[in-house]
Design a protein around this motif. Structure first.
Motif, PDB file in Angstrom:
ATOM      1  N   VAL A 106     -33.622   7.786 103.615  1.00 33.56           N
ATOM      2  CA  VAL A 106     -33.073   7.156 102.472  1.00 33.56           C
ATOM      3  C   VAL A 106     -33.933   8.533 101.405  1.00 33.56           C
ATOM      4  O   VAL A 106     -33.230   8.837 100.455  1.00 33.56           O
ATOM      5  N   ILE A 107     -34.972   8.329 101.023  1.00 33.80           N
ATOM      6  CA  ILE A 107     -35.669   9.346 100.613  1.00 33.80           C
ATOM      7  C   ILE A 107     -35.401  10.592 100.209  1.00 33.80           C
ATOM      8  O   ILE A 107     -34.975  11.229  99.097  1.00 33.80           O
ATOM      9  N   ILE A 108     -34.982  11.060 101.012  1.00 32.40           N
ATOM     10  CA  ILE A 108     -34.468  12.535 101.472  1.00 32.40           C
ATOM     11  C   ILE A 108     -33.381  12.539 100.445  1.00 32.40           C
ATOM     12  O   ILE A 108     -33.037  13.376  99.432  1.00 32.40           O
ATOM     13  N   VAL A 109     -32.420  11.809 100.715  1.00 29.93           N
ATOM     14  CA  VAL A 109     -31.564  11.141 100.131  1.00 29.93           C
ATOM     15  C   VAL A 109     -30.501  11.396  98.418  1.00 29.93           C
ATOM     16  O   VAL A 109     -30.422  11.448  97.775  1.00 29.93           O
ATOM     17  N   ALA A 110     -32.408  10.568  98.075  1.00 26.39           N
ATOM     18  CA  ALA A 110     -32.440  10.132  96.975  1.00 26.39           C
ATOM     19  C   ALA A 110     -32.542  10.990  96.125  1.00 26.39           C
ATOM     20  O   ALA A 110     -32.211  10.876  95.328  1.00 26.39           O
ATOM     21  N   VAL A 111     -33.325  11.454  96.496  1.00 24.17           N
ATOM     22  CA  VAL A 111     -34.501  13.013  95.669  1.00 24.17           C
ATOM     23  C   VAL A 111     -33.616  14.140  95.480  1.00 24.17           C
ATOM     24  O   VAL A 111     -33.537  14.867  94.618  1.00 24.17           O
ATOM     25  N   ILE A 112     -32.593  14.539  96.156  1.00 24.44           N
ATOM     26  CA  ILE A 112     -31.681  15.779  96.212  1.00 24.44           C
ATOM     27  C   ILE A 112     -30.411  14.748  95.291  1.00 24.44           C
ATOM     28  O   ILE A 112     -29.502  15.908  94.222  1.00 24.44           O
ATOM     29  N   ALA A 163     -36.066  -2.878  89.471  1.00 19.87           N
ATOM     30  CA  ALA A 163     -34.989  -1.702  89.044  1.00 19.87           C
ATOM     31  C   ALA A 163     -35.132  -0.879  90.924  1.00 19.87           C
ATOM     32  O   ALA A 163     -33.704  -0.033  90.290  1.00 19.87           O
ATOM     33  N   ILE A 164     -35.755  -0.615  91.225  1.00 22.77           N
ATOM     34  CA  ILE A 164     -35.144   0.139  92.873  1.00 22.77           C
ATOM     35  C   ILE A 164     -33.897  -0.425  93.798  1.00 22.77           C
ATOM     36  O   ILE A 164     -33.203   0.793  94.007  1.00 22.77           O
ATOM     37  N   PRO A 165     -33.863  -1.610  94.203  1.00 18.24           N
ATOM     38  CA  PRO A 165     -32.977  -2.016  94.772  1.00 18.24           C
ATOM     39  C   PRO A 165     -31.687  -1.533  93.657  1.00 18.24           C
ATOM     40  O   PRO A 165     -30.548  -1.276  94.267  1.00 18.24           O
ATOM     41  N   LEU A 207     -44.077   0.136  88.160  1.00 20.78           N
ATOM     42  CA  LEU A 207     -45.201  -0.180  87.370  1.00 20.78           C
ATOM     43  C   LEU A 207     -44.211   1.713  86.713  1.00 20.78           C
ATOM     44  O   LEU A 207     -44.280   1.264  85.459  1.00 20.78           O
ATOM     45  N   LEU A 208     -43.831   2.951  87.440  1.00 20.08           N
ATOM     46  CA  LEU A 208     -43.518   3.419  86.684  1.00 20.08           C
ATOM     47  C   LEU A 208     -41.881   3.018  85.752  1.00 20.08           C
ATOM     48  O   LEU A 208     -41.907   3.300  84.382  1.00 20.08           O
ATOM     49  N   TYR A 209     -41.275   2.363  86.292  1.00 20.83           N
ATOM     50  CA  TYR A 209     -39.868   2.146  85.419  1.00 20.83           C
ATOM     51  C   TYR A 209     -40.364   0.946  84.896  1.00 20.83           C
ATOM     52  O   TYR A 209     -39.762   1.466  83.163  1.00 20.83           O
ATOM     53  N   ALA A 210     -41.654   0.599  84.473  1.00 23.34           N
ATOM     54  CA  ALA A 210     -42.469  -0.643  82.994  1.00 23.34           C
ATOM     55  C   ALA A 210     -42.805   0.413  82.577  1.00 23.34           C
ATOM     56  O   ALA A 210     -43.330  -0.095  81.463  1.00 23.34           O
ATOM     57  N   LEU A 256     -41.104   7.918  91.746  1.00 19.29           N
ATOM     58  CA  LEU A 256     -40.457   8.766  90.497  1.00 19.29           C
ATOM     59  C   LEU A 256     -39.454   8.128  90.325  1.00 19.29           C
ATOM     60  O   LEU A 256     -38.467   8.434  89.635  1.00 19.29           O
ATOM     61  N   LEU A 257     -38.304   6.975  91.993  1.00 17.35           N
ATOM     62  CA  LEU A 257     -36.867   6.970  91.237  1.00 17.35           C
ATOM     63  C   LEU A 257     -37.448   5.944  90.842  1.00 17.35           C
ATOM     64  O   LEU A 257     -36.589   5.399  89.889  1.00 17.35           O
ATOM     65  N   GLY A 258     -38.923   5.655  89.759  1.00 17.10           N
ATOM     66  CA  GLY A 258     -39.054   3.987  89.187  1.00 17.10           C
ATOM     67  C   GLY A 258     -38.540   5.192  87.802  1.00 17.10           C
ATOM     68  O   GLY A 258     -38.005   4.377  86.247  1.00 17.10           O
ATOM     69  N   LEU A 259     -38.946   6.111  87.708  1.00 12.50           N
ATOM     70  CA  LEU A 259     -38.335   7.102  86.125  1.00 12.50           C
ATOM     71  C   LEU A 259     -36.350   7.404  86.206  1.00 12.50           C
ATOM     72  O   LEU A 259     -35.792   6.866  85.604  1.00 12.50           O
ATOM     73  N   ALA A 260     -35.629   7.398  87.514  1.00 15.88           N
ATOM     74  CA  ALA A 260     -34.301   7.980  87.421  1.00 15.88           C
ATOM     75  C   ALA A 260     -34.266   6.778  87.308  1.00 15.88           C
ATOM     76  O   ALA A 260     -32.813   6.899  86.809  1.00 15.88           O
TER      77      ALA A 260
END
Length: 555
Positions: A207-213, A332-334, A73-76, A314-318
């Motif tokens: 995965v989340i900790i690595v991704a957001v850093i 989008a996220i995969p 949804l955020l990506y869209a 926030l990963l949708g925006l990333a």
């Protein structure tokens, strides 16, 4: 996406096979003498403590919806997708208050499902049947959402065949994953997702900790990510101004628009919070705990997952900042993980998403199967069924529920898979008066509750059916919010979640008819519960002692 990355696929396959083996071995974990009764197969022996329950309930709540649907949804460009963060914050005080009461009365009266409680409280088999039917129906689109998440991962890895593939090539890997899930759920019951949840949650946190850093270091920091996403949304709004004005497209932005969109945000947050622990799989996870205090401790600890949910959104925006271009927002996220991470870590991320779908799908199918067995099969088909027959019925029903979920995947639009979850929420909210209010008072008349349920179900379903997807006027079930309209009367231009409107109608009908039935002396039935039942705890008089599953029960 048709080219398979061997390293990413190998890592993904390793973890997928690992949890499959664990699923089958779970029948021996915390082993009981046999799994031929619903207390053991469907509720894990009602013996899980705080540690196991935290993983199980977390694995139950935070699903492919978390990894796929919310960031999509955020990506869209739909900032309303952030509603998932406040709704989980609202949720935990609610469950802290009412779920211990449900646990107590269920343990003292040996209830396995929420419909069991409704039957005992209101002495109404039709109302119990309505609650059971609603639980099964609402669970299917939620399981479908998990299958959509798995399918998105398989497509990005390259083994899903892509959009141009035939149905067999595209769906075969999903069917294989589905079959393995069905097999170990049948074999091990609730112990399977409870054990797998350890792997699932560990992978998700990593995965989340690595991704957001890591991702902000590659994309200009969070300031850069927000800036790029904002520019992308502004450009879309300028290029599609005419379509937006005509209603053929929705404007994009980082903040919900004033007025109507903010009402959608608020109503979705409140409605989803009220709905989540009405779902039978949530109740099943709670009833598997060994005491009231375990539930309250988990209600205090589970907000740690809400923090992760905000980061995931926030990963949708990333993905926008990274230049990810996909027609289906679910990918989008995969696609972001494949593009920005090394192949081996992308494989870990793919495994986290897929396993994050398997755990809740298993719990959901078990919970729906228990409803079928206790409140349809035993109540209406075979009242003298033995405990072994009940367990066998649930095992078979758990397979059929998963097939029902496949129908939702194939029949409904899933460009925004979150609509599947919200559709289930519309339905399950209609059981709130009988379950939650019933935990505190028996003032409502059983026939009035049934009539209110019927009105809420009918109105909510029709409203969702009549909502087309944006840009596709002839479609159905394309959203869960719309301007407030009841029976053709326009009441407000603000976007309101259908589930809340249906619940209000449900309550109005229930209150009015309760007054009528009480005034005319219509028989109310007999309450099978006592006030002390709602405060009972493990070890109290008349609360059946639970066997330690590590011990052999006495002959």
């Amino acid at each position: 996406m048709s080219d398979v990355d061997g390293v990413a696929f190998a890592v993904f396959l390793f973890f997928f096979l690992l949890v499959t083996v664990m699923g089958f071995l779970a029948a021996r974990w915390r082993r009981a003498a046999a799994l031929d009764n619903l207390d053991e197969w469907g509720l894990g022996g009602r013996s899980f403590g705080t540690f196991v329950s935290w993983f199980l309930i977390g694995g139950d709540i935070y699903t492919a919806y978390t990894f796929i649907a919310v960031p999509a949804l955020l990506y869209a460009g739909n900032a309303t997708g952030f509603f998932a963060v406040p709704y989980t914050i609202i949720l935990y005080p609610i469950i802290f208050v009412f779920l211990p009461r449900l646990w107590s009365v269920s343990h003292r009266r040996r209830y396995v499902t929420p419909a069991d409680f409704v039957q005992g409280r209101f002495d109404s088999r039709p109302l119990s049947l309505a609650v059971a039917f609603t639980g099964i129906l609402a669970t299917m689109p939620y399981i479908a959402l998990q299958l959509v998440g798995i399918q998105a991962v398989l497509d990005v890895i390259g083994i899903g065949g892509g959009d141009d593939a035939g149905w067999f090539e595209k769906d075969l890997p999903l069917f294989i994953a589905f079959a393995l899930l069905a097999a170990y759920t049948y074999s091990s019951g609730l112990r399977a997702p409870a054990l797998i949840a350890f792997v699932k949650d560990s992978l998700i946190y990593i995965v989340i900790i690595v991704a957001v850093i890591y991702l902000p270091t590659q994309l200009g920091g969070w300031d850069g990510i927000f800036d790029k996403a904002g520019h992308a949304f502004d450009a879309f709004n300028q290029d599609n101004a005419d379509a937006i004005a005509a209603g053929d497209a929705k404007p994009k932005g980082l903040i919900p628009g004033m007025g109507t969109a903010q009402w959608a945000y608020a109503s979705l947050s409140l409605g989803s919070a009220l709905a989540l622990f009405m779902y039978p799989h949530s109740v099943t996870a709670v009833l598997s705990t060994k005491s009231r205090s375990v539930i309250r401790r988990n209600a205090s600890l589970l907000p740690a997952y809400s923090f992760l949910l905000g980061l995931l959104a926030l990963l949708g925006l990333a993905a926008i900042a990274a230049g990810v271009k996909v027609d289906n927002a679910q990918l989008a996220i995969p696609q972001l993980f494949e593009q920005e991470f090394s192949p081996w870590f992308a494989g870990v991320a793919f495994a986290a998403i897929a396993i994050g779908a398997l755990v809740p799908a298993a719990i959901m199918s078990i919970a729906a199967a228990n409803l079928w067995t206790r409140n349809i099969y035993k109540s209406f088909i075979n009242p003298s069924a033995s405990e072994a027959q009940e367990a066998q019925q649930s095992k078979v029903a758990s397979l059929l529920v998963k097939f029902g979920a496949l129908i939702f995947v194939l029949a409904l639009p899933n460009d925004f898979a979150i609509n599947l979850q919200l559709l289930g929420g519309i339905w399950i909210l209609q059981t709130l008066p009988a379950i939650v209010i019933g935990l505190y008072t028996r003032w409502f008349h059983r026939h009035a509750l049934l009539a209110g349920w019927a009105v809420g179900m009918a109105w909510g379903t029709i409203a969702a059916y009549n909502t087309p997807a944006v840009g596709d006027p002839g479609s159905h079930f394309g959203g869960s919010v719309a301007p407030l309209e009841v029976f053709g009367i326009d009441l407000s231009d603000n976007l309101i979640y259908f589930g809340l409107t249906a619940l209000v109608l449900n309550l109005i009908v229930s209150v009015v008819l309760t007054v009528v039935f009480r005034a005319t002396g219509v028989y109310e039935g007999i309450d099978d519960t006592k006030p002390s039942d709602y405060h009972a705890d493990a070890g109290d008089p008349e609360v059946v002692e639970e066997l330690d599953p590590l011990e052999t029960p006495p002959a």
